[in-house]
Design a protein around this motif. Structure first.
Motif, PDB file in Angstrom:
ATOM      1  N   LEU A 126       0.800  -1.194  -0.056  1.00 32.50           N
ATOM      2  CA  LEU A 126      -0.117   0.122   0.031  1.00 32.50           C
ATOM      3  C   LEU A 126       1.081   1.276   0.228  1.00 32.50           C
ATOM      4  O   LEU A 126       1.843   1.329   0.430  1.00 32.50           O
ATOM      5  CB  LEU A 126      -1.115  -0.179   1.179  1.00 32.50           C
ATOM      6  CG  LEU A 126      -2.401  -0.280   0.820  1.00 32.50           C
ATOM      7  CD1 LEU A 126      -2.538  -2.008   0.511  1.00 32.50           C
ATOM      8  CD2 LEU A 126      -3.486   0.042   1.730  1.00 32.50           C
ATOM      9  N   SER A 127       0.241   2.344  -0.636  1.00 37.36           N
ATOM     10  CA  SER A 127       0.793   3.615  -0.523  1.00 37.36           C
ATOM     11  C   SER A 127      -0.624   4.479  -0.504  1.00 37.36           C
ATOM     12  O   SER A 127      -1.463   3.998  -0.146  1.00 37.36           O
ATOM     13  CB  SER A 127       1.700   3.939  -1.652  1.00 37.36           C
ATOM     14  OG  SER A 127       2.087   5.201  -1.636  1.00 37.36           O
ATOM     15  N   ALA A 128      -0.402   5.788  -0.881  1.00 37.47           N
ATOM     16  CA  ALA A 128      -1.337   6.630  -0.855  1.00 37.47           C
ATOM     17  C   ALA A 128      -2.036   6.836  -2.314  1.00 37.47           C
ATOM     18  O   ALA A 128      -3.030   7.251  -2.630  1.00 37.47           O
ATOM     19  CB  ALA A 128      -0.942   8.282  -0.630  1.00 37.47           C
TER      20      ALA A 128
ATOM     21  N   SER B  91       7.694  11.257  -6.602  1.00 36.04           N
ATOM     22  CA  SER B  91       7.464  12.194  -5.526  1.00 36.04           C
ATOM     23  C   SER B  91       6.745  11.308  -4.471  1.00 36.04           C
ATOM     24  O   SER B  91       6.513  12.115  -3.482  1.00 36.04           O
ATOM     25  CB  SER B  91       6.350  13.268  -6.114  1.00 36.04           C
ATOM     26  OG  SER B  91       5.234  12.669  -6.550  1.00 36.04           O
ATOM     27  N   VAL B  92       6.443  10.187  -4.656  1.00 32.31           N
ATOM     28  CA  VAL B  92       5.906   9.588  -3.546  1.00 32.31           C
ATOM     29  C   VAL B  92       6.778   8.468  -3.406  1.00 32.31           C
ATOM     30  O   VAL B  92       6.471   7.275  -4.147  1.00 32.31           O
ATOM     31  CB  VAL B  92       4.312   8.806  -3.579  1.00 32.31           C
ATOM     32  CG1 VAL B  92       3.757   8.279  -2.234  1.00 32.31           C
ATOM     33  CG2 VAL B  92       3.533  10.170  -3.928  1.00 32.31           C
TER      34      VAL B  92
ATOM     35  N   MET C  86       1.691  -2.026   4.952  1.00 32.21           N
ATOM     36  CA  MET C  86       1.595  -0.735   5.111  1.00 32.21           C
ATOM     37  C   MET C  86       3.211  -0.263   4.894  1.00 32.21           C
ATOM     38  O   MET C  86       3.920  -0.798   5.420  1.00 32.21           O
ATOM     39  CB  MET C  86       0.872  -0.115   6.082  1.00 32.21           C
ATOM     40  CG  MET C  86      -0.487  -0.564   6.366  1.00 32.21           C
ATOM     41  SD  MET C  86      -1.718  -0.349   4.803  1.00 32.21           S
ATOM     42  CE  MET C  86      -1.663   1.497   5.205  1.00 32.21           C
ATOM     43  N   PRO C  87       3.269   0.918   4.458  1.00 31.04           N
ATOM     44  CA  PRO C  87       4.688   1.610   4.536  1.00 31.04           C
ATOM     45  C   PRO C  87       5.206   1.687   5.887  1.00 31.04           C
ATOM     46  O   PRO C  87       6.472   1.696   5.943  1.00 31.04           O
ATOM     47  CB  PRO C  87       4.682   2.786   3.546  1.00 31.04           C
ATOM     48  CG  PRO C  87       3.311   3.152   3.489  1.00 31.04           C
ATOM     49  CD  PRO C  87       2.452   1.828   3.854  1.00 31.04           C
ATOM     50  N   THR C  88       4.498   2.050   6.724  1.00 32.36           N
ATOM     51  CA  THR C  88       5.290   2.541   8.088  1.00 32.36           C
ATOM     52  C   THR C  88       4.435   1.867   9.217  1.00 32.36           C
ATOM     53  O   THR C  88       3.228   1.546   9.061  1.00 32.36           O
ATOM     54  CB  THR C  88       5.351   3.881   8.223  1.00 32.36           C
ATOM     55  OG1 THR C  88       3.895   4.547   8.023  1.00 32.36           O
ATOM     56  CG2 THR C  88       6.196   4.691   7.156  1.00 32.36           C
TER      57      THR C  88
ATOM     58  N   ALA D 263      -3.717   2.125  -3.702  1.00 34.25           N
ATOM     59  CA  ALA D 263      -4.362   3.028  -2.336  1.00 34.25           C
ATOM     60  C   ALA D 263      -5.433   2.133  -1.776  1.00 34.25           C
ATOM     61  O   ALA D 263      -5.777   1.217  -2.254  1.00 34.25           O
ATOM     62  CB  ALA D 263      -4.907   4.198  -2.708  1.00 34.25           C
TER      63      ALA D 263
ATOM     64  N   SER E  65       7.149   5.536  -1.344  1.00 32.07           N
ATOM     65  CA  SER E  65       6.625   4.230  -1.089  1.00 32.07           C
ATOM     66  C   SER E  65       5.764   3.753  -2.405  1.00 32.07           C
ATOM     67  O   SER E  65       5.905   2.381  -2.422  1.00 32.07           O
ATOM     68  CB  SER E  65       5.512   4.513  -0.062  1.00 32.07           C
ATOM     69  OG  SER E  65       4.442   5.414  -0.469  1.00 32.07           O
TER      70      SER E  65
END
Lengths: 299, 299
Positions: free
Chosen positions: B175-177, B184-185, B241-243, B213, B187
């Motif tokens: 996943l990312s946003a 620019s993103v 998830m990234p974090t 997303a 992840s």
């Protein structure tokens, strides 16, 4: 001043406002037009539609509430809309068939006259059915890895939305994965720094605290179990997430898992900006427009 | 092999397993004891309880299913439990009144004999009522900012849980946003790298894709609207998830906003490890124990 606790109240309130004019950049597809028709009917908005005149007239017909500004390409449509917003002819900007990045770049140009010196950020608002209050999440849309300084702007932008909805002193929770400040989780240290800035009066118009984990930010029982004493614990109105991924997933979770209604608005420019995504339901688009309409109320 | 699609099925299945023995490090408070009594009654577990003998006997009475190992302090209790797990006398470890960091450090010591060479990570499992399937989120508990290499271990650990529950080929969404790969993103770029590793057969036992997303990972309609063609889109079983902040908030959102049931288990050591938090409901503790019981089934 408004005192809006639910999305139904928001729609009722917005419908009674003096008509607002929305400048729409290159509206082309039926879902955008459907949202605009809903907004005309339910919220009595006026429209400034910049784009392909034939497509626009076919979809929207003619009405005294609609101004059609012919534009041969998205870039021209954007320039026309920005000019309308800059001159006060339009009260808000809305994205049609144009890239969000292109739209934002246009807004940020000095000559557009739309900058405020503050960072622009996207504020998600959802109706927390469990707590009967409108709750905000930021920033799941624009700022990928906001610095501490950026986060202060993110907070001020979300606070502006809360104020517009009639929440005069919103409770702002800086989120991490835990409520304990620990060197091994850097976002908890940043949260502590921001919380102290709030306590020292450096972030006006709100009560800021952190770090929190989601449960002890929004659930009073969870906050009590952890023994957290804070006016924000369990009662947060604004959830400031450490990254865009965390904010975006949390916002989408409220819709896709909890089934909550959701709207979002970009704040930080001289006019509110709406960047509906194709996956947004028509209800989300209407709520976003209604929120945009509120943004100069009560501030 | 199990084929478990819901938590009710999980509890039914776990109750029929050959009794497992849980080594509990320093159980002291009533909520831990209550969870253990539930597990004895409903899941027929045996207990190895290391800690204050008097407190333990007062709370739990005596039973042929309970071994009480007197320990003067949490560190001694931990050593006794780790020895029990290392020698095969206990099938899983559970945290009582001891710091999670201390517990993990003990498990990681060479002499404990519990290391596998793989990173340990926490796997949240929730019952997605909308999709009628058990879905996993990782890592909201242990690894703060996992690197790409760490994330492969996070995936393998979650896949192990999925396999244990009878999902032979889980669909893993990174996943990312956003679902678009963009410099620019960051992840999204990492997600693309992991997805390609999956496509090249470097991550066995699952189907991996990303970036996504949240909406287009778990909702087929949202995936269709974005035009994403992928066997994982809209059908993810495992959300990476990234974090830690993103994973923790998402997992808690499923409980606190959507009201979903939730359990979690730490995987990656030679035995499953349970780290219930005080805010976990008793149902969550029981589900976590049941998941721990499944971990050597079907692999």
């Amino acid at each position: 001043m408004a005192n809006i606790q639910s999305f139904d109240e928001l729609l009722t309130f917005a419908a009674k406002l003096w008509p607002k004019r929305i400048a729409v950049v290159n509206p082309r597809n039926e879902e955008t037009f459907a949202a605009l028709r809903d907004a005309m009917e339910q919220l009595h908005v006026h429209l400034f539609l910049a784009g392909d005149a034939e497509i626009i007239r076919t979809a929207m017909g003619s009405s005294p509430s609609i101004t059609c500004a012919p534009a041969a390409d998205p870039q021209t449509a954007l320039a026309l809309c920005i000019k309308a917003a800059g001159s006060g002819e339009a009260d808000m900007l809305m994205k049609g068939s144009v890239d969000t990045g292109t739209l934002m770049k246009g807004v940020l140009e000095e000559k557009a006259g739309l900058r405020t010196g503050r960072l622009m950020s996207d504020v998600f608002v959802f109706e927390d059915a469990r707590r009967h209050r409108l709750t905000m999440i930021t920033d799941g849309g624009l700022n990928v890895a906001p610095t501490l300084k950026d986060k202060i702007d993110l907070i001020l932008n979300a606070v502006q939305v809360a104020h517009a909805l009639g929440n005069a002193l919103p409770r702002v929770a800086i989120l991490s994965a835990t409520e304990l400040v620990s060197k091994s989780v850097p976002s908890t240290m940043e949260a502590a720094e921001i919380a102290k800035m709030g306590a020292r009066g450096e972030i006006p118009g709100c009560i800021v605290d952190g770090p929190f984990a989601l449960d002890n930010a929004v659930d009073e029982e969870a906050a009590r179990e952890k023994g957290i004493t804070s006016p924000v614990a369990g009662q947060a109105d604004i959830l400031v997430m450490p990254t865009i991924e965390a904010a975006n997933a949390l916002a989408k979770s409220t819709t896709y898992f909890a089934g909550y209604r959701l709207g979002h608005v970009v704040v930080g420019a001289r006019v509110p900006i709406l960047i509906p995504s194709r996956a947004d339901k028509s209800d989300a688009k209407l709520l976003s427009i209604a929120m945009g309409m509120m943004m100069d109320v009560g501030t």
